[in-house]
Motif scaffolding. Sequence first.
Motif, short mmCIF file in Angstrom:
data_model
loop_
_atom_site.label_atom_id
_atom_site.label_comp_id
_atom_site.label_asym_id
_atom_site.label_seq_id
_atom_site.Cartn_x
_atom_site.Cartn_y
_atom_site.Cartn_z
N UNK A 12 0.47 -1.31 0.19
CA UNK A 12 -0.04 0.19 -0.14
C UNK A 12 0.75 1.00 0.26
N UNK A 13 1.99 0.90 0.97
CA UNK A 13 3.08 2.28 0.84
C UNK A 13 3.70 2.20 -0.41
N UNK A 14 4.26 1.44 -1.22
CA UNK A 14 4.66 1.96 -2.23
C UNK A 14 4.30 1.63 -3.60
N UNK A 15 2.57 1.62 -3.60
CA UNK A 15 2.82 1.02 -4.73
C UNK A 15 2.33 2.11 -6.40
N UNK A 16 2.34 3.43 -6.03
CA UNK A 16 3.27 4.36 -6.86
C UNK A 16 4.69 3.60 -7.43
N UNK A 17 5.24 3.22 -6.74
CA UNK A 17 5.91 2.53 -7.12
C UNK A 17 6.42 1.12 -7.96
N UNK A 18 4.91 0.66 -7.63
CA UNK A 18 5.23 -0.86 -8.08
C UNK A 18 4.70 -0.24 -10.19
N UNK A 19 3.87 1.10 -9.73
CA UNK A 19 3.04 1.17 -10.68
C UNK A 19 4.03 2.18 -12.16
N UNK A 20 5.53 2.35 -11.49
CA UNK A 20 5.91 2.68 -12.61
C UNK A 20 7.20 2.06 -13.18
N UNK A 21 7.53 1.19 -11.74
CA UNK A 21 8.66 0.24 -12.12
C UNK A 21 8.37 -0.28 -14.32
N UNK A 22 9.71 -0.78 -14.20
CA UNK A 22 9.59 -0.34 -15.53
C UNK A 22 8.97 -1.82 -15.78
N UNK A 23 8.52 -2.37 -16.87
CA UNK A 23 8.02 -3.84 -17.89
C UNK A 23 9.03 -5.16 -17.99
#
Length: 735
Positions: free
Chosen positions: A384-395
């Motif tokens: 939950x805290x790092x959902x934005x990090x996960x969203x911008x990870x390269x494929x």
Amino acid sequence: MPKQSTMPTFADAFSYSLDAWQRSVLFLDVMRERGAQYEEHRAKTAPNVLNFETELVSDGRTFARPVNYALVRILPADGVEIDPSKRPFVVVDPRAGHGPGIGGFKADSEIGVAMKAGHPCYFIGFLPDPVPGQTIEDIARAEAAFLETVIARHPRAEGKPCVIGNCQAGWAVMIVASLRPELFGPIIIAGAPLSYWAGVKGQNPMRYSGGLLGGSWLTALTGDLGAGVFDGAWLVQNFENQNPANTLWTKQYNLYSKIDTEAGRYLGFERWWGGHVTLNAEEMQFIVDELFVGNKLAAGEIRTSDGTAIDLRNIRSPIVVFCSKGDNITPPQQALDWILDLYDSVDEIRAYGQTIVYTVHETVGHLGIFVSAGVARKEHDEFASNIELIDVLPPGLYEAVLTPANDITEGRELIAGEWIMRCEARTLDDIRALGGNDIEDERRFATAAKLSEINLALYRTYLQPAVNAMVTPPVAEAMRNMHPLRLQYALFGPDNPLMAWTAALAEQVRENREPAAPDNPFLALQETMSRQIVDGLEAWRRMAEHVSEQTFQAVYGAPMLQAALGIDADSSRPPRKAEKSLLHQALVEARISELKARVANGGTCEGLARALLFVGMARGGVDERGFEAVRRLRRAHTEAKKLSLAEFKTLMREQYFMLLIDEEATLAALPKLLPEAIEDRRAAFTALREVLDASGPLTGLAAERLQRVAALFGLDSEPPVSISAGKAERNRKAS
């Protein structure tokens, strides 16, 4: 002197006897309360076990194709601040025999940690009884409509909703996301089966059940005996059968032995575990035929009523898979091997623009994934805290590795919680290393699926008409009430006159409670006997599982049966492998040409992103410290601040793909994206260094790549810029 053994005394025996009698009375009273709680829960129109206040947003029963699902908003508790700019979280509850609410069963839960992080939260639950005629496809379209509603309610949110699908809701969410990918932000599927045949020999025998029962004809019979309604209590019974020691002994003994402290927790869990719901027979038949026995989801062989193929490769949002080695219902292979079914390599994952992050817990069981407070405070809190990090990870394919924050010294101020999450690059071999089927196993399951189709056709031709003629709705209702799991609540409930005395006597016992001393030798004997019972039941379970596996392999591995059912024993291709798309390959080639033509396009933001990715790729992963540094830099940088999260994600992905397509040409064009003035280049490079060093000092290949980037910035003859100097320079400019 040798130690003398302590012989039990008469006082020990009397004290234990009194304690055991009192515990028995209190145990029966808890059983009475459990029965009363069951009847009260059953009488409600919309029962659930959510630990939060809610308000109804959308009722699926009002849709053109009505379903028994509803969307509710979770009301924040006092002191919880919701940030309207943060993406909403939507938890979809599993309809696997139990009632709704497991994702918000406790304050420390998926919903709880998301709200603590400031996200608006919604919950998609269901009523105990289905709308007549509703199908799995109707539910999928209703869930898409719910997400449209959530998106419309949060126009200021930086991203699309993060959707969490627990257990059976996981595959349902993935189906919706493949049909309507534009509605989804990151997807978290917890304990969700997606590759139904997968497993490891000697473990997880539940996957053999369909074959050992002759396929899905028994599902059809059960639905017909329910007059078109499938009783979810049978699904709960399947879960119970996986752990006979807990079902037949440990659960009850734990309550009995700790009756003074355990009653509240026991009744709280039983409120959900005993909340049996029903499904339409057609819904359950689809689940068994298409998913559990047919294993058609990952192979792309399921089609909607209008002919649309359900292809999980259509999903464009990051997919987070949470599973556990201690889960005997959905082992890691069933949660992860769909990746092997769909893709031949990580490059193919990238070609589809997909980001897949997985984490494997070592011990927690299936239900612990959803209800364990420890799991919620660690894994779910970090997601939950790092959902934005996960969203911008390269494929690509990553494993989320969690490390205690106290063990970290570098960039400690960039860590928000008690753990730090690092997403490390993985390959398909890392998934294979968890174990799985060989080609012979695949053929056995394919054989079982073929036989299931034949048996189902025979049942529908010869037996189903007679069963339907005999079973009326009142008969079906009577049989549901006589189900062993339902009956146990009634037998010990308040309607049983033989239980009328327990409440009054239990009150007297509580007033005069005299527990035995902890060192009472008879308590030790009681514990020893309990362990022996558990060991015996465990031995019986292991023997039954071994016999089941051997029987399945012998029957469905028989060459004559495979040949008779049309299974090609000479083929080296797994029967369930997804077909490749020639159209997709053409689109990929067109996209490559487009990106090559735009290598020299852009400005400072594109240049910094390109340099950051080039150096960061050498590290093989990224953690939340680096992303937090990027986030702060993005807020401070005028040009970057103009980008929305979606635009920032697109920028990062395009630069990443350019590097993958032609690294040398992409790097050669980097100077064209940078400002002309050397001071501006130096400031940009300082910002880049701060982001890279947030996760610790650069070493090895990453340090070499940074030197190359410095040369491309025209700073190869400049002295190295320290992080502290960079911070001081920005502070000077800001003042």
